[in-house]
Design a protein around this motif. Sequence first.
Motif, PDB file in Angstrom:
ATOM      1  N   LEU A   1      -8.095   4.880   3.205  1.00 14.86           N
ATOM      2  CA  LEU A   1      -8.263   3.894   2.002  1.00 14.86           C
ATOM      3  C   LEU A   1     -10.062   3.371   2.515  1.00 14.86           C
TER       4      LEU A   1
ATOM      5  N   HIS B   1     -16.365   5.054  -4.586  1.00 12.21           N
ATOM      6  CA  HIS B   1     -14.980   4.336  -5.574  1.00 12.21           C
ATOM      7  C   HIS B   1     -15.430   2.478  -4.823  1.00 12.21           C
ATOM      8  N   SER B   2     -14.622   1.995  -5.647  1.00 10.39           N
ATOM      9  CA  SER B   2     -15.135   1.194  -4.893  1.00 10.39           C
ATOM     10  C   SER B   2     -13.582   0.247  -4.678  1.00 10.39           C
ATOM     11  N   PHE B   3     -13.593  -0.637  -5.343  1.00 14.39           N
ATOM     12  CA  PHE B   3     -11.787  -1.955  -4.535  1.00 14.39           C
ATOM     13  C   PHE B   3     -10.881  -0.926  -4.873  1.00 14.39           C
TER      14      PHE B   3
ATOM     15  N   LYS C   1     -19.094  -0.471   2.801  1.00 10.19           N
ATOM     16  CA  LYS C   1     -18.101   0.482   2.010  1.00 10.19           C
ATOM     17  C   LYS C   1     -17.021   0.970   3.325  1.00 10.19           C
TER      18      LYS C   1
ATOM     19  N   MET D   1       1.021  -1.548  -0.100  1.00 14.45           N
ATOM     20  CA  MET D   1       0.126  -0.168  -0.078  1.00 14.45           C
ATOM     21  C   MET D   1       0.876   1.511   0.112  1.00 14.45           C
TER      22      MET D   1
ATOM     23  N   THR E   1     -12.057   1.346   1.077  1.00 10.31           N
ATOM     24  CA  THR E   1     -12.324  -0.557   0.694  1.00 10.31           C
ATOM     25  C   THR E   1     -14.004  -0.399   0.987  1.00 10.31           C
TER      26      THR E   1
ATOM     27  N   ALA F   1      -9.214   1.984  -5.429  1.00  9.93           N
ATOM     28  CA  ALA F   1     -10.087   3.891  -4.613  1.00  9.93           C
ATOM     29  C   ALA F   1      -7.905   4.037  -4.296  1.00  9.93           C
TER      30      ALA F   1
END
Length: 497
Positions: free
Chosen positions: A48, A23-25, A57, A1, A50, A27
Motif C-alpha cells: 500500500l 499517487h497520494s491517498f 510518502k 483494506m 500512502t 492508491a
Amino acid sequence: MMDNGEDEQIDVRSVVEAVSADHSFGAPLYVVESMCMRCHENGTSRFLLTLIPHFRKVLISAFECPHCGERNNEVQFAGKIQPRGCCYHLDVPAGDVKIFDRQVVKSESATIRIPELDFEIPPEAQRGSLSTVEGILARAADELSVLQEERKKVDPKTAEAIDQFLSKLRACAKAETPFTFILDDPAGNSFIENPHAPSPDPSLTIKFYDRTPEQQATLGYLADPSQAGQSQSEGGLGAPSAATTTSTPHGAIGATGGHRAIAQSNNTDISDNLFRYSAPEEVMTFPSTCGACTKLCETRMFVTKIPYFQEVIVMASTCEDCGYRNSELKPGGAIPEKGKKITLSVKNIADLSRDVIKSDTAGVKIPELDLELAGGTLGGMVTTVEGLVTQIRESLARVHGFTFGDSLDESKKNKWKEFGSRLTKLLSLEQPWTLILDDELANSFISPVTDDIKDDHQLTYEEFERSWEQNEELGLNDIDTSSADAAYGSTETAKLP
C-alpha cells in the motif's frame, strides 16, 4: 483494506510501475504472490502506497504465509533521500510512561542506540518500521530472547549475560531507569514525534549533518567506497591542483548588474546594483568533489562585503554527472568574541522584503506565537522575512508528520490548526509581530531600510557573552592557538631591525 480475502493478485512489475507513479491517498492495495522465507511455500504480500500527513510518502508492505503462519510487515520510503542525515536524541526520564507513546518512523538505513546500556540496533537488525519507543524496545527484547533456551544449553555464560541485559532493557522499557534513545539516520528519513509541536521539546534534540563517503556508499551512491579516493587521484592528474581565477562575471550585483541597468535605462536598478553591495567581478573556480556521487565537479566562489554586517563568502557547486547543485554562504574573518541577538519589529509590507541571512547556528523566535526554533533547525539560508516565515511553515508541516494523525486527540489537533492559521496571518500583517534571530556566532543579519542602520528604529542589535556550554558545543573551549601565536610573534620579532 481487504475484500473478504478475495484480493486480485497481480504481478510484481505492475506494483513497481504503480509505486513509481505519483499517487497520494487514493492508491489501491496491491497483492502479490511471493515465497515464504521460512517454509519456502508461496505466501501473499500486500503493498500500500500512502502518504503520512505532513511527513513523507511511504510504502507499507505486509507478508502472510498460510502454510506456516509466518507474518511480517515493513515500511519503506517511496520518496527521495534527504540532502542531509538526521540524528534524534530523546532523553527518557525515570517514571515518565507517556514518553513511550511517541510514534517513531525508522527507515531501513537508521541505527538506534541506547548509550547507557551499550546497546545498538543496526540497520540490518530491524528494517523500516512505523512504531513507538515502547514498541521498538519490546521488539528488540523479544528478538534477543527468542533463542535463549538453546543458548543456555550450548553457551550458558552468554545466555546468562543476555538475561542480565534483558532485565536492564525491560527496566528501561518500563521507565524504571532513565536512558537516552538515539535515532541516527544518514538518509534523513527517520522521525520521532514531538507532542509539544510547534513549541520546542525539552526532551528531544534534532541535529542534521552531512553524510560521509562511507555513509553515501551504504545508501547506494557509490558502487565501490574506494571510488571516492580514485576520483581524487584522477583529479590530481587531469585537474588543476590550485584554485584558478576565471573572468566569468557573476552578474547579480556590482558593476555587471549596473551596466545592464544602465543599458535598460532603469534608474532604480542602477542605484540598487551599484551601491547595494560591493563585490569583485571575477569568480574563483576550483575543483571539488560532488556531495552526492563524489565525482569531480567545479565550485565557484567570490567574496563580498555586506554593509553593516561583515565579509561573506558565496559558494556554488554543480555536478555535471548527477546534476546535483548546492549553494551556500559562509562567514568570513575571525570567530566573533560575542554572540548577537537581532530583533525586528515587523509592522508593514516593506518589512517582509528585508533581506535575512540566517546562519546554521542561529535560532529563530516569534514571541507572539510562542514559537522557538533551535539553532540548526532550518540550516543556513539567505532569504527575506517573508521567505523565512514560509520556510518555517513548510518545515513544521514536513517534520511533524503525525500532527493530524488518527492517534491525535481533537484538542491537540485544533491547537495545531489554530497555530498554522496564526502563522499564516503573520504575512498578512493583521497586527505587528516580532522576529528574533539569536546567533551564538553573530553570523546572522537583517538588512535595515534606512541609509544609516542607527536610524532604523524597528531593528535592534544586542551582543551577549557566550556561556561555557555554548562554547563547548561550538568546539571553542578546546581551541589552543598558543603555538600559532608564538610562531607569529617570533616572525614579527625577526622582521624588526
